[in-house]
Design an enzyme around this catalytic site. Structure first.
Site, short mmCIF file in Angstrom:
data_model
loop_
_atom_site.label_atom_id
_atom_site.label_comp_id
_atom_site.label_asym_id
_atom_site.label_seq_id
_atom_site.Cartn_x
_atom_site.Cartn_y
_atom_site.Cartn_z
N LYS A 92 -0.04 4.24 -0.23
CA LYS A 92 -0.69 5.42 0.38
C LYS A 92 -0.49 6.63 -0.56
CE LYS A 92 -0.02 3.21 4.79
NZ LYS A 92 0.07 3.34 6.25
N SER B 161 3.58 -2.25 10.26
CA SER B 161 5.03 -2.33 10.48
C SER B 161 5.62 -3.69 10.11
CB SER B 161 5.39 -1.95 11.93
OG SER B 161 5.06 -0.58 12.17
N GLU C 230 -6.64 4.75 8.07
CA GLU C 230 -6.44 6.16 7.72
C GLU C 230 -7.68 6.73 7.04
OE1 GLU C 230 -2.73 5.52 5.67
OE2 GLU C 230 -1.80 5.01 7.60
N ASN D 251 0.86 -1.19 0.00
CA ASN D 251 0.00 0.00 0.00
C ASN D 251 0.89 1.23 0.00
OD1 ASN D 251 -1.79 2.05 0.59
ND2 ASN D 251 -2.25 1.35 2.68
N GLU E 172 -5.16 -4.92 10.90
CA GLU E 172 -4.12 -3.90 11.06
C GLU E 172 -4.35 -3.11 12.34
OE1 GLU E 172 -2.23 -2.72 7.07
OE2 GLU E 172 -4.07 -1.58 7.25
P1 PGA Z 1 3.05 0.21 7.55
O1 PGA Z 1 1.55 0.45 6.99
O2 PGA Z 1 3.54 -1.07 6.96
O3 PGA Z 1 3.82 1.41 7.06
O4 PGA Z 1 2.95 0.14 9.04
C1 PGA Z 1 0.67 -0.63 6.88
C2 PGA Z 1 -0.64 -0.16 6.32
O5 PGA Z 1 -1.09 0.94 6.67
O6 PGA Z 1 -1.26 -0.87 5.50
#
Ligand code: PGA
Length: 247
Positions: free
Chosen positions: A10, A207, A94, A8, A162
């Site tokens: 984002k 993470s 988010e 992802n 998540e």
């Molecule tokens: P991250 O994000 O791996 O940067 O923690 C995971 C996600 O939001 O899908």
């Protein structure tokens, strides 16, 4: 079931970042798992071009619940599909936090995605306060019940657990905590979908990095990962894909 490594991006990535797509496709011509990247909508069709002929699937990060209409700034599921997506991430924390998306809206978006031929990746997870209050299992169960639409075909549905406090923080739950939540979600899916519930992919996200991926992928009922920061570089995401292939 074929496990899924989903990235992802984002609100990150530009034309220059397509070099990462090309590098990933070149370094993983034939993965055992399914390999998916979800770039910003503006990059989808170019990413599809960069991935052409390779083993990489593409997805969107959100879609509108309606197929078309007067919804300035929104993108429909069919538009994502036409741009090259086969998946769409829905209900990411988010989106839930920044745009006030609730379970009913996420379910409506998932229905729209399915109608357009996309596979929805429905995200859920507890906040740190909810975990501290001992509410994690109840919270994720309620999100699962409310965010997965009635009639969703189990073979065209992906769930991503998540924990909100693990996203982008470098912190992860302990391995037993991940196992506990995934087992709870699996049981709930089997209650709802019968035997087919055992074939629904449940991803862990929050993470995930090259150095913790193997331990997470060894857990029961972890059928892949949804990866944010570590999906931006082909070398890091490729290492996570390799860890899933080796698990
Ligand atoms: P991250 O994000 O791996 O940067 O923690 C995971 C996600 O939001 O899908």
């Amino acid at each position: 079931m074929r496990r899924l490594a989903a990235g992802n991006w984002k609100m990150n990535g530009d034309g220059a970042a397509l070099a990462e797509v090309r590098a990933l496709v070149a370094s993983h011509p034939d993965p055992v798992c399914e390999m998916l990247l979800c770039p910003p909508a503006t990059l989808l069709s170019r990413a599809a071009g960069a991935a052409a002929g390779g083993a990489l699937a593409l997805g969107g990060q959100d879609c509108h619940p309606r197929p078309s209409g007067a919804h300035t700034g929104d993108v429909s599921a069919a538009m994502l599909r036409e741009a090259g997506a086969t998946y769409v991430i829905l209900g990411h924390s988010e989106r839930r936090a920044d745009h006030g998306e609730d379970d009913a809206l996420v379910a409506a978006k998932a229905s729209a995605a399915l109608a357009a031929g996309l596979i929805p990746i429905v995200c859920l997870g507890e906040t740190e306060g909810q975990r501290d209050a001992g509410e994690t299992l109840d919270v994720v169960a309620a999100q699962l019940d409310g965010s997965v639409p009635d009639g969703a075909p189990p073979d065209r549905l992906v769930i991503a657990y998540e924990p909100v406090w693990a996203i982008g923080t470098g912190r992860t739950p302990t391995l037993p905590q991940i196992t506990q939540v995934h087992a709870h979600l699996r049981a709930r899916l089997c209650d709802r979908f019968g035997a087919a519930g055992s074939g629904i992919r449940i991803l862990y996200g929050g993470s995930v990095k090259p150095d913790n991926a193997a331990a997470i992928f060894a857990l029961r009922d972890v059928d892949g990962a949804l990866v944010g920061g570590a999906s931006l570089r082909a070398a890091d995401f490729g290492a996570i894909v390799a860890a899933l292939d080796a698990a």
